[in-house]
Design an enzyme around this catalytic site. Sequence first.
Site, PDB file in Angstrom:
ATOM      1  N   CYS A 101       0.839  -1.193   0.000  1.00 53.00           N
ATOM      2  CA  CYS A 101       0.000   0.000   0.000  1.00 53.00           C
ATOM      3  C   CYS A 101       0.875   1.245   0.000  1.00 53.00           C
ATOM      4  O   CYS A 101       1.872   1.308   0.729  1.00 53.00           O
ATOM      5  CB  CYS A 101      -0.892  -0.001   1.238  1.00 53.00           C
ATOM      6  SG  CYS A 101      -1.978   1.427   1.351  1.00 53.00           S
ATOM      7  N   GLU A 144      -8.950  -0.858  -2.150  1.00 51.69           N
ATOM      8  CA  GLU A 144      -9.272   0.578  -2.225  1.00 51.69           C
ATOM      9  C   GLU A 144     -10.542   0.904  -1.449  1.00 51.69           C
ATOM     10  O   GLU A 144     -10.630   1.947  -0.794  1.00 51.69           O
ATOM     11  CB  GLU A 144      -9.415   1.032  -3.685  1.00 51.69           C
ATOM     12  CG  GLU A 144      -8.186   0.824  -4.561  1.00 51.69           C
ATOM     13  CD  GLU A 144      -6.904   1.375  -3.974  1.00 51.69           C
ATOM     14  OE1 GLU A 144      -6.958   2.319  -3.165  1.00 51.69           O
ATOM     15  OE2 GLU A 144      -5.832   0.839  -4.309  1.00 51.69           O
ATOM     16  N   HIS A 147     -10.040   1.630   2.104  1.00 47.01           N
ATOM     17  CA  HIS A 147      -9.578   2.993   2.414  1.00 47.01           C
ATOM     18  C   HIS A 147     -10.753   3.951   2.633  1.00 47.01           C
ATOM     19  O   HIS A 147     -10.604   4.952   3.345  1.00 47.01           O
ATOM     20  CB  HIS A 147      -8.697   3.539   1.279  1.00 47.01           C
ATOM     21  CG  HIS A 147      -7.297   3.018   1.291  1.00 47.01           C
ATOM     22  ND1 HIS A 147      -6.440   3.181   2.369  1.00 47.01           N
ATOM     23  CD2 HIS A 147      -6.580   2.358   0.351  1.00 47.01           C
ATOM     24  CE1 HIS A 147      -5.266   2.626   2.084  1.00 47.01           C
ATOM     25  NE2 HIS A 147      -5.326   2.118   0.876  1.00 47.01           N
TER      26      HIS A 147
END
Length: 184
Positions: A101, A144, A147
């Site tokens: 990441c 993603e 996040h």
Amino acid sequence: MPQHLEIFQLGAPIIRMVAKRVSDIKASEVQALIDEMIYTCLESKGVGIAAPQIGHSLAIMIMASYPNTRYPYAPKMEPMALINPKVIDYSEEQIKDWEGCLSLPGIRARVPRHTHIEVLYYDREGKEQTVIFRDFLARLFQHEYDHLIGKVFIDRVESTQEIIMEKEYQRLMNAKLSKNESSF
Ligand SMILES: [Zn+2]
């Protein structure tokens, strides 16, 4: 010209915040942010990035997969913006694989992810879309998406034994992999 933005790292409060929905996708600030995210993602040799990683707590993610040594069959795609994504359905089956990441440089971990996942999102024109992502793209999406809900990939590992440092990862993978690794 879009600018390369600072990538916030784990420890920055925004990385742990739940991102807000975007209300006006066509707004010029939102469109500019999408361009900057795509630019920053490609510049950082990432295959994806989420708005909180560049300091905006908004539900926007970029997927920008391309074949790489680790995932030779990763599809080459035009960078794609997914706004206000929602998970509709996902496979029971999960598979573990390595992830890195941009917000946790130097760390790799083996993360279980659903092998496929059905998603609803809005594209950058504001059109509603549904899609089923499989394999590498399913993994990328889930990374993603995390996040946007304040999670990072090390939260998903089954054991801290499956978190290793990049340098040792390279040593471990040396026979099979090049050093040209991509991060999400
Ligand atoms: Zn990430």
